[in-house]
Scaffold this motif. Structure first.
Motif, short mmCIF file in Angstrom:
data_model
loop_
_atom_site.label_atom_id
_atom_site.label_comp_id
_atom_site.label_asym_id
_atom_site.label_seq_id
_atom_site.Cartn_x
_atom_site.Cartn_y
_atom_site.Cartn_z
N VAL A 139 23.79 37.37 46.62
CA VAL A 139 22.96 35.93 46.72
C VAL A 139 21.44 36.48 46.27
N GLU A 140 21.07 37.67 46.51
CA GLU A 140 19.53 38.18 46.20
C GLU A 140 19.82 37.69 44.17
N ASN A 141 20.74 38.87 43.67
CA ASN A 141 20.78 38.83 42.47
C ASN A 141 20.78 37.63 42.35
N ALA A 175 41.29 39.72 45.00
CA ALA A 175 39.84 39.68 44.84
C ALA A 175 40.23 40.74 43.75
N LYS A 176 40.71 41.32 43.41
CA LYS A 176 41.01 42.47 42.35
C LYS A 176 41.01 42.35 41.21
N THR A 177 41.90 41.32 41.32
CA THR A 177 42.26 40.27 39.37
C THR A 177 40.76 40.17 39.04
N MET A 178 40.00 39.42 39.94
CA MET A 178 38.48 39.73 39.43
C MET A 178 38.10 40.69 38.52
N LEU A 179 37.74 41.11 40.01
CA LEU A 179 36.38 42.33 40.50
C LEU A 179 37.57 43.69 38.73
N ASP A 180 38.52 43.44 38.33
CA ASP A 180 39.32 44.72 37.22
C ASP A 180 38.39 44.24 36.66
N ARG A 181 38.05 43.00 36.15
CA ARG A 181 37.40 42.30 34.64
C ARG A 181 35.32 42.49 34.73
N ILE A 182 34.94 43.30 35.56
CA ILE A 182 33.75 43.32 36.11
C ILE A 182 33.59 44.56 35.36
N PRO A 208 28.42 33.13 51.99
CA PRO A 208 30.13 32.44 52.92
C PRO A 208 31.55 31.77 52.81
N MET A 209 31.04 30.73 51.88
CA MET A 209 32.46 30.34 50.77
C MET A 209 33.28 31.55 49.87
N GLY A 210 31.75 32.36 49.07
CA GLY A 210 32.18 33.46 48.21
C GLY A 210 33.47 34.31 49.38
N GLN A 211 32.97 34.45 50.80
CA GLN A 211 33.63 35.88 51.08
C GLN A 211 35.07 35.06 51.81
N ALA A 212 34.90 33.94 51.76
CA ALA A 212 36.03 33.01 52.22
C ALA A 212 37.24 32.90 51.24
N ASN A 213 36.81 33.15 50.11
CA ASN A 213 37.94 32.37 48.88
C ASN A 213 38.28 33.57 48.16
N TRP A 214 37.70 34.59 48.64
CA TRP A 214 37.65 35.72 47.88
C TRP A 214 37.92 36.95 49.15
#
Length: 196
Positions: A164-166, A149-156, A137-143
């Protein structure tokens, strides 16, 4: 199938001295410690003293205190064990406006290595899991902002945030005997972020 387990919750920040673990915890062979705090994570000169202090208490001091309690119990019983701390990819990459968070997670990674050296002779392994953004929930709220989100996802390289399961699957592996030769390691669960 993993054995049944209990997940006690304790608030260790900022206590003047360690609070006792809940009585339900009892003797244990393995520990996973997870709680992150990023409030006041702005970089200098925007870092706030109170938020930075809380991040230090939650991200580092509590790790030391809980680990001491668990390690002392294992050593007193002569039992082997495993401690898994939850760090972050931010421990190994500078992220703007996250000076306190990155610093405390970097310190946690080094603490884990030192604990592995000190506790190894007692057959206690110590590792960290270093995830990317996790869709809690915190990750969803912050990203949830697509532009942020795109700025981070572009680096992954895998192009997605962790579920969470990962992270849980990696923790269970490190707590199990299947990782009996792994200690002092920081295991990324980051979709390749740290490889870029």
């Amino acid at each position: 199938m993993s054995p049944p387990h209990r997940t006690p919750a304790c608030d260790w920040s900022p206590a003047p001295r360690p609070a006792p673990l809940p009585p339900a915890v009892g003797p244990r062979r393995a520990q996973s410690r997870n709680r992150g705090h990023g409030a006041g994570a702005r970089g200098p000169p925007g870092a706030r003293h109170r938020g930075g202090q809380r991040s230090f208490h939650v991200n580092l001091r509590a790790i030391i205190q809980v680990s001491q309690i668990v390690a002392r119990g294992l050593i007193a019983r002569g039992a082997p064990g495993s401690i898994v701390n939850i760090s972050s990819q931010a421990s190994q990459r500078a992220i703007a406006n996250h000076s306190v968070y990155c610093s405390t997670k970097g310190a946690m990674d080094m603490l884990t290595k030192v604990m592995a050296l000190e506790l190894g002779p007692h057959k206690i392994r110590v590792n960290t899991v270093n995830p990317t953004v996790v869709m809690t929930p915190m990750g969803q709220a912050n990203w949830s902002n697509p532009q942020k989100a795109k700025t981070m996802l572009d680096r992954i390289p895998l192009g997605k945030f962790a579920e969470v399961e990962n992270v849980v699957d990696t923790i269970l592996f490190l707590l199990s005997d299947r990782s009996s030769m792994t200690t002092g390691s920081a295991v990324p669960v980051d979709g390749g972020f740290l490889a870029t």
